[in-house]
Design an enzyme around this catalytic site. Structure first.
Site, PDB file in Angstrom:
ATOM      1  N   LYS A  42       0.863  -1.180   0.000  1.00 10.34           N
ATOM      2  CA  LYS A  42       0.000   0.000   0.000  1.00 10.34           C
ATOM      3  C   LYS A  42       0.900   1.230   0.000  1.00 10.34           C
ATOM      4  O   LYS A  42       1.705   1.401   0.904  1.00 10.34           O
ATOM      5  CB  LYS A  42      -0.898  -0.015   1.239  1.00 10.34           C
ATOM      6  CG  LYS A  42      -2.101   0.902   1.147  1.00 10.34           C
ATOM      7  CD  LYS A  42      -3.127   0.408   0.114  1.00 10.34           C
ATOM      8  CE  LYS A  42      -4.393   1.246   0.133  1.00 10.34           C
ATOM      9  NZ  LYS A  42      -5.183   1.038   1.362  1.00 10.34           N
ATOM     10  N   HIS A  43       0.773   2.049  -1.029  1.00  8.23           N
ATOM     11  CA  HIS A  43       1.593   3.258  -1.162  1.00  8.23           C
ATOM     12  C   HIS A  43       3.084   2.928  -1.058  1.00  8.23           C
ATOM     13  O   HIS A  43       3.829   3.572  -0.322  1.00  8.23           O
ATOM     14  CB  HIS A  43       1.191   4.303  -0.132  1.00  8.23           C
ATOM     15  CG  HIS A  43      -0.246   4.729  -0.253  1.00  8.23           C
ATOM     16  ND1 HIS A  43      -0.762   5.267  -1.408  1.00  8.23           N
ATOM     17  CD2 HIS A  43      -1.274   4.674   0.622  1.00  8.23           C
ATOM     18  CE1 HIS A  43      -2.050   5.543  -1.233  1.00  8.23           C
ATOM     19  NE2 HIS A  43      -2.390   5.179  -0.008  1.00  8.23           N
ATOM     20  N   HIS A  79      14.472   5.722   0.031  1.00  5.67           N
ATOM     21  CA  HIS A  79      13.791   7.011   0.096  1.00  5.67           C
ATOM     22  C   HIS A  79      12.782   7.151  -1.041  1.00  5.67           C
ATOM     23  O   HIS A  79      12.836   6.413  -2.008  1.00  5.67           O
ATOM     24  CB  HIS A  79      14.810   8.149   0.026  1.00  5.67           C
ATOM     25  CG  HIS A  79      15.676   8.220   1.255  1.00  5.67           C
ATOM     26  ND1 HIS A  79      16.880   7.577   1.344  1.00  5.67           N
ATOM     27  CD2 HIS A  79      15.473   8.837   2.445  1.00  5.67           C
ATOM     28  CE1 HIS A  79      17.405   7.815   2.551  1.00  5.67           C
ATOM     29  NE2 HIS A  79      16.575   8.560   3.233  1.00  5.67           N
ATOM     30  N   ASN A 111      12.625   5.866   7.818  1.00  8.13           N
ATOM     31  CA  ASN A 111      13.249   4.881   8.694  1.00  8.13           C
ATOM     32  C   ASN A 111      12.363   3.639   8.781  1.00  8.13           C
ATOM     33  O   ASN A 111      11.159   3.761   9.007  1.00  8.13           O
ATOM     34  CB  ASN A 111      13.456   5.456  10.100  1.00  8.13           C
ATOM     35  CG  ASN A 111      14.602   6.439  10.166  1.00  8.13           C
ATOM     36  OD1 ASN A 111      15.649   6.213   9.608  1.00  8.13           O
ATOM     37  ND2 ASN A 111      14.395   7.537  10.896  1.00  8.13           N
TER      38      ASN A 111
END
Length: 540
Positions: A303-304, A540, A444
């Site tokens: 999800k995302h 990232h 993180n």
């Protein structure tokens, strides 16, 4: 006549055809013949056309020289390039052509040797790659494209139908606008081809450098290097549009999908459901990359771009149900990926809740029947034979960042036990599983795992201790007895103290903090086993 001049019409009377990809070429040649076009051809193309009953003139009859050197020399001749480069309304050019008995060539149909396809093979040799470097083809393409005012150049079977339609509409001629458009496509093709050759040799040089300088380097790391600094001096990327998308991340953004050369998700076959959206592709890529790193049978729910759950199981359906247990609420409207064939039982389980996309290497027919009953569920069959690109890129204002892909695979022998208690065999297996999931979670990143099933995921927090708290807080399964993975080192002991409150038994992290001793002491105080990997997995 005035209209012809305004449109820049050029009758097509003579065409040279030499193609490695013979898709559609017989029909195209038949179409040219209906306008009385004389066809000149070479080698295998000439044979294919003759076998189809099409009259063909050998290029050796035009040049007066036989094909030689295993076909390396056949079209590199003044009677070919003079026929392509001679400007029709230049008296000096025409006089030279007449004096040298050079016949004009009005169309060149060429697609190049399959160099990119050849080097995509894992076992390709240097000799095989070199033989697929086309010389005569690019030379003819460039000659014809340079003289597009008089010559049409065709480099893609996708253009055949539109060219024949234009010939029909204009009585055997092509107008200048089309010839210029074809020329632009031709230069793009030769530019991309030359770039692929450069990148192949550049990568070889880098690999030789790394092998010489770092004899102990792993093959995987060598494969990901392409210069003495690890990255090429020049990056040439060519993207070919596959399709326009409805919109981008948001409805006010335009978007399209481009092919960079054999990606699993980009080339996946849509077996059922609506067209894919921009976000569908982004999430499907994240799901596929994660599940591809796991041993089969395994399932990942995304999800995302973050894992809502991941698990292994004895069967495909067990892997799915265990992944779903991690966070069934977030899994609603998610992307489900499998690394093995999906059967009917698994398909039925998936359609119990709303799912945007399911992607797998294969589906059996009963499974497809179940999945096709959900019209809004996109069913993708991924290509498992693709070759992962060496590099990945991120665009920034005025520039681009490039890096080698994070392909590091952690082995149990790489683990360094740093606590008084060593992990048990079961804990090691769970730690390695958690480490893989953590690699595919936004930093993180904190991942709790038990029995090769994610228990909780803390992703994308600004503070590592907050990721620890979030992963435990969102856990739907008991955290006690699980192991924990951290994508980077714990900068303070607070993260470890927080995790210990929830009953974890073991930790895997890179190590390397100036406070490692403090963190190890905390683990010993809590009776935890902890291993260092020496590698981190920021994402990232």
């Amino acid at each position: 006549m005035t209209e012809d001049k305004e449109l820049g019409l050029q009758p097509i009377r003579r065409a040279l055809i030499s193609v490695s990809d013979k898709t559609g070429i017989v029909d195209f040649a038949h179409g040219l013949k209906t306008f009385g076009v004389e066809i000149i051809s070479t080698g295998g193309t000439a044979k294919a056309l003759r076998d189809a009953g099409i009259d063909v003139r050998d290029v050796s009859d035009v040049t007066g020289f036989p094909e030689m050197m295993d076909g390396r020399v056949k079209t590199l001749h003044p009677k070919i390039h003079g026929g392509l480069l001679g400007v029709r309304d230049n008296p000096e050019h025409q006089a030279a052509m007449q004096q040298q008995d050079i016949e004009p060539i009005d169309m060149v149909v060429v697609n190049l040797y399959p160099f990119q396809e050849t080097i995509a093979r894992e076992d390709v040799t240097l000799e095989e790659a070199i033989e697929q470097i086309d010389i005569g083809g690019p030379a003819m393409i460039r000659s014809a494209a340079k003289n597009f005012r008089d010559v049409a150049v065709v480099v893609s079977p996708a253009d055949y139908d539109s060219i024949i339609s234009e010939l029909v509409r204009l009585g055997g001629a092509l107008q200048l606008d089309m010839r210029e458009e074809l020329a632009a496509s031709a230069f793009l093709r030769t530019s991309a081809y030359d770039s692929a050759v450069y990148e192949f040799f550049n990568a070889r040089q880098a690999q030789m450098f790394v092998r010489e300088k770092y004899p102990a380097a792993k093959d995987q790391d060598i494969q990901n290097s392409s210069s003495s600094s690890g990255l090429p001096e020049v990056i040439n990327q060519y993207f070919y549009k596959i399709t326009d998308l409805r919109y981008g991340e948001n409805p006010h953004q335009a978007a399209a999908l481009y092919d960079t050369g054999g990606g699993a998700v980009a080339s996946a076959v849509l077996l059922s459901g609506k067209e894919m959206s921009f976000n569908n592709y982004v999430d499907a890529e994240a799901a596929w990359q994660l599940v591809s790193d796991l041993d089969a049978p395994a399932c990942a729910i995304i999800k995302h771009t973050n894992p809502a759950g991941a698990a292994r199981g004895g069967t495909v359906v067990e892997a799915y149900r265990r992944a779903l247990e991690t966070d069934p609420i977030s899994a609603f409207g998610g992307i489900v990926a499998f690394n093995s064939s999906v059967d009917q039982t698994a398909a039925r389980a998936v359609v119990e809740i709303f799912t945007e996309v399911i992607i797998a290497p294969q589906f059996d027919e009963p499974a497809l029947e179940v999945l096709r009953s959900k019209k809004n569920l996109r069913v993708l069959r991924a290509d498992t034979s693709y070759r992962t690109p060496n590099f990945e890129y991120k665009q920034i204002s005025g520039g681009m960042l490039a890096q080698t892909r994070d392909t590091h695979e952690l082995k149990r022998e790489d683990l360094k036990v740093v606590t008084k208690r060593a992990p048990t065999e079961k804990e090691i297996e769970d730690l390695l599983f958690a480490w893989i999931v953590c690699k595919h979670t936004k930093s993180n990143a904190i991942v709790y795992v038990r029995d090769k099933q994610t228990v909780g995921v803390g992703a994308g927090q600004m503070s590592r201790v907050d990721s620890v708290k979030l992963g435990a807080m969102r856990a739907q399964l008991p955290v006690a007895g699980s192991v924990l993975a951290s994508d980077a080192f714990f900068p303070f002991r607070d993260g470890l103290d927080e995790a210990a409150k929830h009953g974890i038994t073991a930790v895997i992290e890179p190590g390397g903090s100036m406070r490692d001793a403090e963190v190890i002491a905390a683990a010993d105080e809590h009776g935890l086993a902890m291993v260092f990997t020496g590698f981190r997995h920021f994402k990232h």
